[in-house]
Design an enzyme around this catalytic site. Structure first.
Site, PDB file in Angstrom:
ATOM      1  N   LEU A 132       0.840  -1.201   0.000  1.00 14.27           N
ATOM      2  CA  LEU A 132       0.000   0.000   0.000  1.00 14.27           C
ATOM      3  C   LEU A 132       0.879   1.258   0.000  1.00 14.27           C
ATOM      4  O   LEU A 132       0.746   2.126  -0.853  1.00 14.27           O
ATOM      5  CB  LEU A 132      -0.923  -0.003   1.225  1.00 14.27           C
ATOM      6  CG  LEU A 132      -1.818   1.236   1.377  1.00 14.27           C
ATOM      7  CD1 LEU A 132      -2.833   1.316   0.238  1.00 14.27           C
ATOM      8  CD2 LEU A 132      -2.549   1.217   2.723  1.00 14.27           C
ATOM      9  N   TRP A 163       8.607   0.218   2.007  1.00 14.91           N
ATOM     10  CA  TRP A 163       8.488  -0.325   3.363  1.00 14.91           C
ATOM     11  C   TRP A 163       7.603  -1.571   3.397  1.00 14.91           C
ATOM     12  O   TRP A 163       6.771  -1.698   4.287  1.00 14.91           O
ATOM     13  CB  TRP A 163       7.898   0.700   4.346  1.00 14.91           C
ATOM     14  CG  TRP A 163       8.618   2.001   4.431  1.00 14.91           C
ATOM     15  CD1 TRP A 163       8.131   3.226   4.081  1.00 14.91           C
ATOM     16  CD2 TRP A 163       9.947   2.224   4.901  1.00 14.91           C
ATOM     17  NE1 TRP A 163       9.073   4.187   4.301  1.00 14.91           N
ATOM     18  CE2 TRP A 163      10.203   3.605   4.806  1.00 14.91           C
ATOM     19  CE3 TRP A 163      10.945   1.385   5.378  1.00 14.91           C
ATOM     20  CZ2 TRP A 163      11.407   4.156   5.182  1.00 14.91           C
ATOM     21  CZ3 TRP A 163      12.152   1.943   5.756  1.00 14.91           C
ATOM     22  CH2 TRP A 163      12.367   3.304   5.660  1.00 14.91           C
ATOM     23  N   ILE A 164       7.772  -2.451   2.452  1.00 15.03           N
ATOM     24  CA  ILE A 164       6.855  -3.591   2.365  1.00 15.03           C
ATOM     25  C   ILE A 164       7.434  -4.811   3.086  1.00 15.03           C
ATOM     26  O   ILE A 164       8.435  -5.410   2.647  1.00 15.03           O
ATOM     27  CB  ILE A 164       6.522  -3.918   0.892  1.00 15.03           C
ATOM     28  CG1 ILE A 164       6.025  -2.640   0.184  1.00 15.03           C
ATOM     29  CG2 ILE A 164       5.491  -5.040   0.814  1.00 15.03           C
ATOM     30  CD1 ILE A 164       4.847  -1.927   0.867  1.00 15.03           C
ATOM     31  N   ARG A 252      -4.168  -4.386  12.460  1.00 14.37           N
ATOM     32  CA  ARG A 252      -4.003  -3.532  13.645  1.00 14.37           C
ATOM     33  C   ARG A 252      -4.505  -4.225  14.898  1.00 14.37           C
ATOM     34  O   ARG A 252      -3.989  -3.993  15.998  1.00 14.37           O
ATOM     35  CB  ARG A 252      -4.759  -2.224  13.439  1.00 14.37           C
ATOM     36  CG  ARG A 252      -4.124  -1.346  12.394  1.00 14.37           C
ATOM     37  CD  ARG A 252      -5.042  -0.259  11.922  1.00 14.37           C
ATOM     38  NE  ARG A 252      -4.380   0.570  10.920  1.00 14.37           N
ATOM     39  CZ  ARG A 252      -5.012   1.406  10.101  1.00 14.37           C
ATOM     40  NH1 ARG A 252      -6.327   1.518  10.157  1.00 14.37           N
ATOM     41  NH2 ARG A 252      -4.338   2.110   9.241  1.00 14.37           N
ATOM     42  N   GLU A 372       1.147   0.688   9.947  1.00 13.99           N
ATOM     43  CA  GLU A 372      -0.299   0.403  10.044  1.00 13.99           C
ATOM     44  C   GLU A 372      -1.055   1.572  10.667  1.00 13.99           C
ATOM     45  O   GLU A 372      -1.951   1.388  11.494  1.00 13.99           O
ATOM     46  CB  GLU A 372      -0.526  -0.869  10.847  1.00 13.99           C
ATOM     47  CG  GLU A 372       0.357  -1.975  10.336  1.00 13.99           C
ATOM     48  CD  GLU A 372      -0.390  -3.195   9.914  1.00 13.99           C
ATOM     49  OE1 GLU A 372      -1.622  -3.206   9.995  1.00 13.99           O
ATOM     50  OE2 GLU A 372       0.286  -4.138   9.468  1.00 13.99           O
ATOM     51  N   PHE A 392      -8.116  15.187   9.662  1.00 10.31           N
ATOM     52  CA  PHE A 392      -6.979  14.636   8.917  1.00 10.31           C
ATOM     53  C   PHE A 392      -6.404  15.618   7.909  1.00 10.31           C
ATOM     54  O   PHE A 392      -5.228  15.582   7.601  1.00 10.31           O
ATOM     55  CB  PHE A 392      -7.410  13.381   8.138  1.00 10.31           C
ATOM     56  CG  PHE A 392      -7.522  12.168   8.994  1.00 10.31           C
ATOM     57  CD1 PHE A 392      -6.414  11.362   9.198  1.00 10.31           C
ATOM     58  CD2 PHE A 392      -8.712  11.818   9.599  1.00 10.31           C
ATOM     59  CE1 PHE A 392      -6.496  10.228   9.981  1.00 10.31           C
ATOM     60  CE2 PHE A 392      -8.808  10.692  10.389  1.00 10.31           C
ATOM     61  CZ  PHE A 392      -7.706   9.896  10.586  1.00 10.31           C
TER      62      PHE A 392
HETATM   63  P1  FAD Z   1       4.382  10.024   6.816  1.00 13.08           P
HETATM   64  O1  FAD Z   1       3.005   9.721   6.382  1.00 13.08           O
HETATM   65  O2  FAD Z   1       5.229  10.868   5.928  1.00 13.08           O
HETATM   66  O3  FAD Z   1       4.319  10.658   8.271  1.00 13.08           O
HETATM   67  C1  FAD Z   1       5.450  11.300   8.898  1.00 13.08           C
HETATM   68  C2  FAD Z   1       4.924  11.967  10.164  1.00 13.08           C
HETATM   69  O4  FAD Z   1       3.934  12.937   9.830  1.00 13.08           O
HETATM   70  C3  FAD Z   1       4.215  10.967  11.106  1.00 13.08           C
HETATM   71  O5  FAD Z   1       4.480  11.290  12.440  1.00 13.08           O
HETATM   72  C4  FAD Z   1       2.747  11.211  10.808  1.00 13.08           C
HETATM   73  O6  FAD Z   1       1.883  10.826  11.860  1.00 13.08           O
HETATM   74  C5  FAD Z   1       2.752  12.722  10.581  1.00 13.08           C
HETATM   75  N1  FAD Z   1       1.568  13.143   9.849  1.00 13.08           N
HETATM   76  C6  FAD Z   1       1.223  12.883   8.565  1.00 13.08           C
HETATM   77  N2  FAD Z   1       0.015  13.414   8.274  1.00 13.08           N
HETATM   78  C7  FAD Z   1      -0.420  14.021   9.408  1.00 13.08           C
HETATM   79  C8  FAD Z   1      -1.620  14.716   9.774  1.00 13.08           C
HETATM   80  N3  FAD Z   1      -2.636  14.884   8.922  1.00 13.08           N
HETATM   81  N4  FAD Z   1      -1.716  15.195  11.039  1.00 13.08           N
HETATM   82  C9  FAD Z   1      -0.713  15.004  11.934  1.00 13.08           C
HETATM   83  N5  FAD Z   1       0.413  14.337  11.658  1.00 13.08           N
HETATM   84  C10 FAD Z   1       0.562  13.853  10.419  1.00 13.08           C
HETATM   85  N6  FAD Z   1       3.375  -0.371   4.436  1.00 13.08           N
HETATM   86  C11 FAD Z   1       2.731  -1.275   3.644  1.00 13.08           C
HETATM   87  O7  FAD Z   1       1.942  -0.915   2.772  1.00 13.08           O
HETATM   88  N7  FAD Z   1       2.966  -2.626   3.785  1.00 13.08           N
HETATM   89  C12 FAD Z   1       3.838  -3.120   4.698  1.00 13.08           C
HETATM   90  O8  FAD Z   1       4.020  -4.341   4.798  1.00 13.08           O
HETATM   91  C13 FAD Z   1       4.544  -2.177   5.549  1.00 13.08           C
HETATM   92  N8  FAD Z   1       5.487  -2.624   6.432  1.00 13.08           N
HETATM   93  C14 FAD Z   1       6.264  -1.683   7.094  1.00 13.08           C
HETATM   94  C15 FAD Z   1       7.374  -2.120   7.843  1.00 13.08           C
HETATM   95  C16 FAD Z   1       8.214  -1.194   8.446  1.00 13.08           C
HETATM   96  C17 FAD Z   1       9.435  -1.671   9.188  1.00 13.08           C
HETATM   97  C18 FAD Z   1       7.915   0.192   8.366  1.00 13.08           C
HETATM   98  C19 FAD Z   1       8.801   1.217   9.036  1.00 13.08           C
HETATM   99  C20 FAD Z   1       6.825   0.624   7.658  1.00 13.08           C
HETATM  100  C21 FAD Z   1       5.993  -0.302   6.992  1.00 13.08           C
HETATM  101  N9  FAD Z   1       4.940   0.126   6.173  1.00 13.08           N
HETATM  102  C22 FAD Z   1       4.266  -0.789   5.371  1.00 13.08           C
HETATM  103  C23 FAD Z   1       4.706   1.563   5.962  1.00 13.08           C
HETATM  104  C24 FAD Z   1       3.995   2.258   7.110  1.00 13.08           C
HETATM  105  O9  FAD Z   1       2.657   1.873   7.161  1.00 13.08           O
HETATM  106  C25 FAD Z   1       4.206   3.761   6.917  1.00 13.08           C
HETATM  107  O10 FAD Z   1       5.555   4.032   7.268  1.00 13.08           O
HETATM  108  C26 FAD Z   1       3.255   4.602   7.742  1.00 13.08           C
HETATM  109  O11 FAD Z   1       1.952   4.505   7.248  1.00 13.08           O
HETATM  110  C27 FAD Z   1       3.663   6.090   7.765  1.00 13.08           C
HETATM  111  O12 FAD Z   1       3.911   6.562   6.491  1.00 13.08           O
HETATM  112  P2  FAD Z   1       5.269   7.371   6.215  1.00 13.08           P
HETATM  113  O13 FAD Z   1       6.404   6.560   6.725  1.00 13.08           O
HETATM  114  O14 FAD Z   1       5.274   7.751   4.777  1.00 13.08           O
HETATM  115  O15 FAD Z   1       5.186   8.646   7.126  1.00 13.08           O
END
Ligand code: FAD
Length: 393
Positions: A132, A163-164, A252, A372, A392
């Site tokens: 995703l 990050w999959i 979750r 998640e 959001f």
């Molecule tokens: P961002 O969305 O860029 O967020 C960065 C910061 O900004 C966060 O603190 C966030 O809360 C904050 N923020 C963003 N928008 C707002 C808002 N509107 N209000 C306040 N704060 C906000 N994804 C998959 O699809 N499949 C997987 O199997 C999977 N496995 C993972 C495994 C690992 C080890 C990791 C680290 C991540 C994985 N992920 C996976 C991805 C994970 O779900 C994302 O990292 C997560 O959703 C956050 O997205 P981002 O890292 O792009 O951070």
């Protein structure tokens, strides 16, 4: 009184759920715990892990049919708790396989998708991943750029996923993309899910290196370069974010249980260590400041445990709401990370090494806090549920 289950929360479990606890705990402690530091250090998992977890019936264990165990959701949660008491990466392996990849196919796939993949996934012969997140679309998956266009009857996918978990191990990927021919009634309305065999030309997975968290878990970047799929590769009956969000909600639930296991393990290690180590002529556990930390940990672990059991009962009754899952994920992971940090202080210098689990758990929980749905996203979800105002965007 059991220091690890101070409120006797496990008395609320059924006999079957306690059997699952005992079986998974015995396996995890005997077969996984002795090796986890080594796997974490080397950032690897053993090749036979999937087969061993499958033998216990852990893949898709709360799903019905197709060789899945068909347990209660609560029993599945208990299994997540016992795995994560060893390491969050091990629970992630099971969560992604069962709750993200298998559940997505079970819930939204065609009979042909289910027949082709689920029995092999339950048996650990095929590994799944869930794509995703993208480099530029994390918390806001509706802004994803991966595209699925029609070419005759075929679908052609282009884009990348970031990050999959299990990405380089997977035989099948559930990939979410903006589909060209879906209904286009608004932002995110056209997102559709695709079942992508990872040996399809144009699909590549590259392992992400140098992680400081979740080292005993494979994380990958997926690249989709003109990946051509047959017309029936798509989930037929779901469009929009409802598809991926319904699946994430399942995973979750496992996380809010798993966090209890990580917290319990950190608390237990802090208790054992401080009872065994003396400074100023007496065990560290005997100092008032230490007891405050330990008592705070007992409260946090047991409150998280109660939350997990209660949400498990709601899920088994079919009444669990997504915002309640957000409550659980936020509250339990936040509690677990505070316990891990406090436990780390109680071990002093010893707490920073892999000879103990506390800092490994603490580092893992930084990922659990983020993936998640970040902590902030879950707070906003609870905020929206109680105020009726979506903050959001
Ligand atoms: P961002 O969305 O860029 O967020 C960065 C910061 O900004 C966060 O603190 C966030 O809360 C904050 N923020 C963003 N928008 C707002 C808002 N509107 N209000 C306040 N704060 C906000 N994804 C998959 O699809 N499949 C997987 O199997 C999977 N496995 C993972 C495994 C690992 C080890 C990791 C680290 C991540 C994985 N992920 C996976 C991805 C994970 O779900 C994302 O990292 C997560 O959703 C956050 O997205 P981002 O890292 O792009 O951070």
């Amino acid at each position: 009184m059991d220091p690890a289950d101070f409120l006797a929360v496990d008395d609320l479990l059924t006999e079957d759920e306690r059997d699952v606890r005992d079986t998974v705990r015995a396996f995890a402690q005997a077969e996984l715990a002795p090796h986890i530091a080594e796997w974490y250090d080397a950032a690897t998992l053993p090749d036979d892990l999937a087969g061993r977890l499958a033998k216990l019936g852990l893949f898709g264990m709360h799903l019905q049919g197709y060789g899945c165990a068909g347990t209660s959701a609560t029993a599945y949660g208990v299994a997540c708790r016992e795995l994560e008491a060893v390491d969050s990466g091990l629970r992630s392996f099971v969560s992604v396989q069962g709750s993200l990849a298998m559940y997505a196919i079970h819930r939204w796939g065609t009979d042909a998708h289910k027949d082709e993949w689920l029995p092999r996934m339950a048996a650990g012969e095929a590994i799944g991943c869930f794509g995703l997140t993208e480099p530029d679309a994390g918390s806001d998956p509706g802004s994803m750029r991966t595209r699925a266009r029609r070419d005759g009857d075929d679908w052609v996918l282009n884009g990348s996923k970031m990050w999959i978990t299990n990405g380089t191990l997977a035989h099948v990927a559930v990939v979410w993309a903006q589909a060209e021919d879906g209904p286009s009634t608004g932002s995110g309305q056209r997102i559709r899910g695709f079942v992508v065999p990872t040996d399809t030309p144009g699909f590549t997975a590259t392992k992400i290196q140098r992680k400081l968290s979740m080292r005993a878990s494979v994380t990958a970047e997926l690249s989709l370069d003109d990946v051509r799929l047959p017309a029936d590769a798509v989930f037929p009956d779901v469009t929009g974010l409802k598809g991926p969000l319904s699946v994430l909600n399942e995973a979750r639930f496992g996380i809010l249980w798993g966090a209890v296991g990580a917290a319990r393990a950190c608390y237990q290690e802090a208790l054992d260590y401080t009872l065994g180590r003396s400074q100023f002529g007496r065990p560290i556990a005997g100092f008032q400041l230490s007891q405050r930390k330990l008592a705070d940990m007992v409260v946090a672990v047991n409150q998280a445990s109660l939350t997990a059991v209660h949400l498990g009962r709601l899920k088994d009754a079919g009444t669990l709401e997504p915002a309640q899952v957000s409550f659980g994920k936020y509250a339990n992971v936040r509690a677990a990370i505070e316990v891990a940090r406090s436990a780390r202080t109680m071990l002093g210098g010893a707490g920073i090494t892999l000879d103990h689990g506390v800092m490994r758990h603490m580092n893992n929980l930084e990922t659990v806090l983020t993936y998640e749905g970040t902590e902030e996203m879950h707070l906003l979800s609870v905020g929206a549920a109680v105020t009726g105002i979506n903050a959001f965007r």
